[in-house]
Design an enzyme around this catalytic site. Structure first.
Site, short mmCIF file in Angstrom:
data_model
loop_
_atom_site.label_atom_id
_atom_site.label_comp_id
_atom_site.label_asym_id
_atom_site.label_seq_id
_atom_site.Cartn_x
_atom_site.Cartn_y
_atom_site.Cartn_z
N ASN A 1 -54.33 -28.06 24.09
CA ASN A 1 -54.78 -29.52 24.51
C ASN A 1 -54.40 -29.12 26.22
O ASN A 1 -53.93 -28.41 26.96
CB ASN A 1 -54.04 -30.54 24.01
CG ASN A 1 -52.53 -30.52 24.36
OD1 ASN A 1 -52.15 -29.61 24.29
ND2 ASN A 1 -51.95 -31.65 24.66
N CYS B 1 -51.66 -30.36 27.66
CA CYS B 1 -50.21 -29.84 27.93
C CYS B 1 -49.79 -28.78 27.20
O CYS B 1 -48.51 -28.50 27.05
CB CYS B 1 -49.29 -31.10 27.85
SG CYS B 1 -49.88 -32.49 28.78
N THR B 2 -50.66 -28.06 26.49
CA THR B 2 -50.43 -26.76 25.72
C THR B 2 -49.57 -26.90 24.39
O THR B 2 -48.90 -26.02 24.11
CB THR B 2 -49.87 -25.77 26.78
OG1 THR B 2 -48.52 -25.94 27.07
CG2 THR B 2 -50.73 -25.55 27.95
N GLU B 3 -49.14 -28.15 23.99
CA GLU B 3 -48.66 -28.21 22.64
C GLU B 3 -49.46 -28.46 21.45
O GLU B 3 -48.69 -28.23 20.40
CB GLU B 3 -47.26 -29.37 22.97
CG GLU B 3 -47.92 -30.84 22.63
CD GLU B 3 -48.66 -31.45 23.73
OE1 GLU B 3 -48.72 -32.73 23.85
OE2 GLU B 3 -48.81 -30.75 24.70
N PRO C 1 -44.75 -33.21 26.90
CA PRO C 1 -43.88 -33.09 28.38
C PRO C 1 -43.15 -34.54 28.20
O PRO C 1 -41.80 -34.51 28.66
CB PRO C 1 -44.97 -33.22 29.54
CG PRO C 1 -46.11 -32.48 28.63
CD PRO C 1 -46.19 -33.02 27.33
N ALA D 1 -43.13 -36.99 30.22
CA ALA D 1 -42.61 -37.33 31.73
C ALA D 1 -42.51 -38.91 31.78
O ALA D 1 -41.46 -39.22 32.32
CB ALA D 1 -43.48 -36.73 32.65
#
Length: 954
Positions: free
Chosen positions: A564, A566-568, A750, A752
Site C-alpha cells: 500500500n 506505506c508498505t505494511e 507509520p 506519524a
C-alpha cells in the site's frame, strides 16, 4: 473601614488636577448605567438585588484601586472606569457593561471635537488605551490581571520550572488595542511554546492553555476542577444535538443512551495530552460548525467509540463505553480515517486501498477515478501498474505503439494532488512496478528533478516489487531480462519457484527470437541504479514480492501484487477486488507498567481493539463496489504498534541492544498471539470470513509456520531466530475449533499523526533527535525528549548550557563531552544506531506478522556498498518490505545566536567531575533553533520525517 481609608485617596482628573477620592461617584455611575439599560426614569427605584450588586462591585473596586489611589499622583479617572467595566462583567452584567462602554466612547468623541472643560468624573468617561475585542465585536478593557490568572492556572504545580512573570511579560509585548480573545490565548500559548526547549514543563503549560481554548469554544467556558464533570456531561447532549442538526454527526448516534455515555466521560483525561497532540486534534480532528469546534477531546473519543459501536445491537451503549475507555486511556488508537469520519455522515474509516490496474484503457481511467473517490475520504492508495504494456509494445486495436506506463503515472500523480482529502491532508498514492517490466528504468527516474517534467511524478510515491530471482541474479552477478507484460502475461500472478521456472522459460523464448521486445541488462548494474535513485530521491522503495506471497494467509484466493502507500499492507488484488485494510495501533508504552511488560493488560486491549477494527468493515462507507466486495469477503484488519522506543526506554533498555531485539520478539509474539485469539473469538460469535476455507488458517498454518515455506521456495535459509515463549497450542486449537473472523490481523503502520496525538514515538521508530523542530500541517513545533530531560534532572545535569550543547550537536548526545556513557548508550538517536539493530528487531517482528511493517532505515554515512549490504540483509532475514531510506544531509542547518564560548573550560553539567572530561571543542558557531535535519543528499528529494508535505506517513 474602607470608607475611612478612602478619605486620604486621590483621583487625577483629565485636566491634570488631583482631587479627593469620592466613593459616591462610582455608585452614581453604576446606578446610571443600570437605569439606562433598564430604561428607568431618575425617580424610579432600582431592584434590591441590583442595589446590592452595585454595593458589592463598588467594594471590590475599592480593594483593586487602593494601591494606585494611595499614591501622591492618585489614580486616573480612566483607570477607575476600567475597573467599573470589569466589575460589571465579573458579576455577569454584560449588557450594562456594553452600555457603559458605548457611553464612554461617545463622550470620548465629544471631547475630541470641543475644547476641554472641567466636568464631573461620573459624567465624563474616557477611552482606555487597550481593549480586547469579543467574538461579537464588543470591546472591553484589557485586564492584565485576567491574563495573569490564566497563566498562573496553567502553571499550577510547576512553579519550580515555569515563571508566570516571564510568560506574562512576553504576552504583554504582543498585546495591542483591539486584540481578540483568540489572539490573547494564542499569545499565551506561543509564549509557553517558545520555552519548551528550556524545560518540557512548558509543554504542560501550553497544553493547559490550549485546553482552555478548546473548552471555551466547545463548552462556552473553561470550568474549574470542581465544576468540570458537571459542565462536561451537560455539554455532551448539546454537542450531539448540535452535531446532528448541523449534519456533522450521523442521526444514528441518537440510538445510544446519551445520559449513560455522558456519565462515562472522564474529563480529567484531557490532561493526558501533550501540547502538540491537542493542537493537532484541534486543527484537524475535532468536528466544527462554521469554524467553531463543537468537540472537546473526550467528546471526540466518545464520538469515535460511538461510530465503531453502531452495529453492536442492544449492547451498543455498553460497547461504546468499553471502546471509549481503551481509546481515551491511550492504550490503543484507531487510524486517522477512523478518527476523522467515525459517526459522521460519511464513515469512511479504512486506511488503505490497494488496486491492480488492467491493461485496458477503460480500466486504467476507471482506476484513476477510483483513486480520486478513495482519496477524497482520507484513504491512502497503493496501485499495481505491472500489467500495463511497455513502451513500443504493439496495440492491436489501433495498429500503433504504446507509450508505456509512464504517461499514465503522471495522471495518477496529478489526481493525488487535486484530491486533497477535504483540506485535512494531501491525497497520497504509491505506484508499484515489478522489476522485470521493460519500463522499469524510466520508472526509477520518476522522482528526479531533472529531465522531461511530463515524465516526472514529483508528488507520487513509487516502489519496486522485487522477486527473489532478481536478488539471486544480483548476488551471482548474472544477467536480468526486462519484458513487456503483454508478452509474458502470467508472470504477474506467479511467485516463488513457479515464477523462476516461467521467467527462465521466457528468457529462452527471447533468446530464440520468439519474443521480440525485451532488453537484457546486468542485474548488479540495475540494482546499483535502483539504490542510487533511492539514495538521491528517496524512491522507489524496496519491497519483496515472494515473501509477501509465500507467507500470505490468503494464497488460495489470489495474489498479492503490491503493498500500500506505506508498505505494511499485503493483500490480494484483482480487477474485481480492491483490497481494503482498517488500521489501528497499540501504544506499547502504556503496556509497560513499573518497568515490566504487562501482557495481561495487553490481552485486554487487543480483545477490544480487534472488535473495533472488525466493526469498521460492516459500518464503513465504501467509495467503490470493488472495495466493498473485497472487504466483506476477506475482512482483513491491521493491528499495529507505536511507542516501541518509549517502551524500550521505560525498561531501561537501549534500542541498539540484544535486549531490545528480545523485546521486539516478545512484544510482537504476544500481539500476534492475542490478536489471533481475538479473531477466533469473533469468529465463534459472528462466523468466519467467507473465503476462510482453504486459507493457511484453515490448513493449520500460523504466520510463524510460514517461514519454512519461504525457505523451501527460495532454496536458501531465512536468517531469523525461530524461538517462541508462549503456548501456541492454545491458539492452534482455537483456530481449528472456531476459524478466523479476519483473513489478516496484523500490520505495523507509520502512525506519524496518531502517535503525535497521544504523545509517543511513532510506530517502531527510534528517537529521531532528542531536540528538533517537527513540522506538520499545524505548524512547526519544538520537540524535546521528556524522558531524557527528566533523567538528566534527576542526576543534576540539566542546565541551560547543556541545552545549548544539545542544539549545537543537532539533538544527539554522542559528541557532548562529560555526559555519562550509560545515558549516551540508552539514548542513541536513529542515525547513531547501526542499521543492523533495526533490521534484527524488524526480522523478529516479521516472523509473527501476517502482513508487513513500515520499516524506515537510517544511515549516517551511506555508501553504495553499505546500502547494498543493508537491503540484502533485509531480504535474507525474510522481511517483506522496507519503507523510507533516511540519510543525513552533507551539511547541517546553520546555527545562530548562542555564544557557546560561555561554557568556559568546564561545562556546568560537569561540576564535581575530573577536569580531564572537560569540553575540548572550539565552538565557533551559534545555535538558535534545534536543527531540522534534511534526509537526502544530491537532488534532496528523499523524505524528511518532519516535512509537512510528506503525507505518506501522516
Amino acid at each position: 473601614m474602607i470608607q475611612k481609608m478612602t478619605e486620604e485617596w486621590l483621583v487625577k482628573k483629565r485636566d491634570g488636577r488631583v482631587a479627593p477620592f469620592d466613593r459616591s461617584f462610582i455608585e452614581n455611575a453604576l446606578e446610571k448605567a443600570f437605569r439606562a439599560e433598564q430604561n428607568l426614569a431618575d425617580g424610579q427605584p432600582l431592584d434590591k438585588d441590583i442595589k446590592q450588586d452595585i454595593a458589592t462591585i463598588t467594594d471590590e473596586l475599592l480593594e483593586e484601586v487602593a494601591p494606585l489611589a494611595q499614591t501622591p499622583t492618585g489614580i486616573t479617572v480612566e483607570k477607575i472606569q476600567d475597573f467599573v467595566e470589569m466589575g460589571l462583567m465579573r458579576h455577569g452584567h454584560f449588557r450594562v457593561a456594553r452600555r457603559y462602554i458605548v457611553y464612554r466612547a461617545e463622550h470620548a468623541k465629544i471631547r475630541a471635537l470641543r475644547p476641554p472643560v472641567e466636568i464631573a468624573e461620573e459624567e465624563e468617561p474616557a477611552q482606555p488605551s487597550l481593549h480586547v475585542t469579543l467574538d461579537d465585536g464588543t470591546r472591553i478593557p484589557f485586564d492584565e490581571n485576567r491574563a495573569r490568572r490564566r497563566i498562573a492556572e496553567a502553571c499550577r504545580g510547576l512553579d519550580a520550572e515555569c515563571s508566570v512573570d516571564e510568560l506574562l511579560e512576553e504576552v504583554m509585548r504582543s498585546v495591542y488595542d483591539g486584540i481578540s480573545r483568540t489572539e490573547m490565548y494564542r499569545a499565551m500559548i506561543l509564549a509557553a511554546r517558545s520555552r519548551i526547549e528550556r524545560d518540557p514543563a512548558y509543554d504542560t503549560v501550553a497544553a493547559r492553555l490550549m485546553l482552555m481554548v478548546i473548552h471555551n469554544e466547545t463548552l462556552g467556558q473553561h470550568p474549574g476542577a470542581d465544576d468540570l464533570e458537571r459542565v462536561y456531561r451537560h455539554g455532551f447532549e448539546h454537542y450531539i444535538i448540535d452535531g446532528v442538526a448541523a449534519e456533522r454527526l450521523s442521526t444514528d448516534v441518537r440510538q445510544f443512551d446519551l445520559q449513560e455515555l455522558g456519565r462515562a466521560l472522564k474529563p480529567q483525561r484531557d490532561h493526558q495530552f501533550k501540547y502538540l497532540g491537542l493542537q493537532t486534534i484541534y486543527d484537524r480532528y475535532l468536528l466544527h460548525i462554521d469554524g467553531r469546534r463543537i468537540e472537546t477531546p473526550q467528546f471526540f473519543w466518545m464520538r469515535v467509540a460511538m461510530g465503531l459501536a453502531l452495529g453492536e445491537g442492544d449492547d451498543k451503549t455498553e460497547r461504546a463505553i468499553e471502546f471509549y475507555d481503551v481509546l481515551s486511556s491511550f492504550r490503543f488508537t484507531s487510524a486517522t480515517p477512523t478518527l476523522f469520519n467515525s459517526a459522521t455522515l460519511h464513515p469512511q474509516m479504512s486506511s488503505c486501498y490497494l488496486t491492480t490496474v488492467s491493461d485496458d484503457l477503460d480500466h486504467i481511467f476507471k482506476c484513476v477515478q477510483d483513486n480520486a473517490k478513495l482519496s477524497k475520504w482520507a484513504g491512502g492508495l497503493g496501485n499495481d501498474w505491472t500489467n500495463i504494456r511497455a513502451t513500443n509494445s504493439h496495440i492491436k486495436g489501433t495498429n500503433g505503439q504504446s507509450q508505456g506506463v509512464i504517461p499514465f503515472l503522471k495522471v495518477v500523480n496529478d489526481t493525488a494532488v487535486a484530491v486533497n482529502q477535504g483540506g485535512k491532508r494531501k491525497g497520497a498514492v504509491c505506484s508499484y512496478l515489478e522489476t522485470w517490466h521493460l519500463d522499469l528504468e524510466e520508472f526509477l527516474d520518476l522522482r528526479k528533478n531533472t529531465g522531461d517534467d511530463r515524465r516526472r511524478t514529483h508528488d507520487m510515491h513509487t516502489a519496486n516489487w522485487i522477486p527473489d530471482l532478481f536478488m539471486k541474479r544480483v548476488r551471482e552477478e548474472g544477467e536480468w531480462t526486462l519484458f513487456s507484460p503483454n508478452d509474458v502475461p502470467d508472470l504477474h500472478d506467479l511467485y516463488g519457484k513457479a515464477f523462476e521456472e516461467r521467467y527462465e522459460h521466457y528468457e529462452r523464448l527471447a533468446d530464440a527470437g520468439k519474443i521480440k521486445l525485451f532488453r537484457r541488462v546486468t542485474a548488479a548494474d540495475l540494482w546499483r541504479k535502483m539504490l542510487t535513485r533511492l539514495f538521491e530521491t528517496g524512491h522507489p522503495w524496496v519491497t519483496f514480492k515472494d515473501p509477501s506471497n509465500v507467507r500470505s494467509p490468503q494464497d488460495h484466493a489470489g495474489v498479492v501484487h503490491s503493498s500500500n502507500l506505506c508498505t505494511e499492507i499485503l493483500l490480494n488484488t484483482s480487477k474485481d477486488e480492491t483490497a481494503v485494510c482498517n488500521l489501528g495501533s497499540i501504544n506499547l508504552r502504556r503496556h509497560v507498567v513499573d518497568g515490566k511488560f504487562d501482557q495481561e493488560l495487553l490481552a485486554d486491549t487487543i480483545r477490544v481493539a480487534m472488535r473495533m477494527l472488525d466493526n469498521v468493515i460492516d459500518i464503513n462507507f465504501y467509495p467503490t463496489e470493488e472495495a466493498k466486495n473485497a472487504n466483506h469477503r476477506h475482512r482483513p484488519v491491521g493491528l499495529g504498534v507505536m511507542g516501541f522506543q518509549d517502551a524500550v526506554a521505560a525498561q531501561g533498555i537501549s534500542y541498539a541492544s540484544e535486549a531490545a531485539v528480545e523485546f521486539a520478539d516478545e512484544s510482537m509474539e504476544a500481539i500476534s498471539y492475542y490478536a489471533i485469539l481475538a479473531s477466533t473469538e469473533l469468529a465463534r460469535e459472528r462466523g468466519t470470513y467467507s473465503s476462510y476455507e482453504g486459507s493457511k488458517w484453515d490448513r493449520g498454518l500460523l504466520p510463524i509456520d510460514t517461514i519454512d515455506l519461504l525457505e523451501e521456495q527460495r532454496g536458501m535459509p531465512v536468517q531469523v531466530d525461530r524461538s517462541s515463549k508462549l503456548d501456541w497450542n492454545l491458539v492452534r486449537q482455537a483456530v481449528k475449533s472456531h476459524g478466523m473472523r479476519n483473513s489478516n490481523c496484523m500490520a505495523i503502520a507509520p502512525t506519524a499523526t496518531i502517535s503525535t496525538i497521544i504523545g509517543v514515538t511513532q510506530s517502531i521508530e527510534p528517537h529521531y533527535k532528542h531536540l528538533f523542530v517537527k513540522s506538520n500541517l499545524s505548524g512547526e513545533f519544538t520537540q524535546v525528549n521528556v524522558e531524557l530531560v527528566s533523567e538528566l534532572k534527576e542526576r543534576g545535569l540539566w542546565c541551560p548550557d547543556l541545552l545549548e550543547a544539545l542544539k549545537y550537536f543537532d539533538g544527539a548526545l554522542a559528541e557532548i563531552p562529560g555526559l555519562p556513557e550509560d545515558i549516551k548508550a540508552r539514548y542513541q538517536t536513529a542515525f547513531e544506531i547501526d542499521p543492523h539493530w533495526l533490521l534484527e528487531c524488524a526480522a523478529r517482528r516479521q516472523k509473527w506478522i501476517d502482513q508487513g511493517q513500515s520499516l524506515n532505515l537510517y544511515m549516517q554515512a551511506p555508501s553504495g556498498k553499505k546500502l547494498s549490504g543493508m537491503y540484502f540483509d533485509a531480504w535474507e532475514k525474510g522481511l517483506k518490505t522496507t519503507y523510507y531510506l533516511r540519510t543525513l544531509a552533507a551539511t547541517q542547518v546553520e546555527k545562530s545566536t548562542i555564544d557557546i564560548n560561555k561554557f568556559g573550560v568546564q561545562p556546568r553539567w560537569m561540576k564535581n567531575k575530573s577536569a580531564s572530561s572537560a569540553i575540548d571543542v572550539n565552538f565557533n558557531r551559534e545555535a538558535k533553533q534545534p536543527a531540522v535535519v534534511s534526509s537526502g543528499y544530491a537532488e534532496g528529494d528523499a523524505c524528511d520525517p518532519n516535512n509537512p508535505d510528506c503525507e505518506a506517513c501522516q
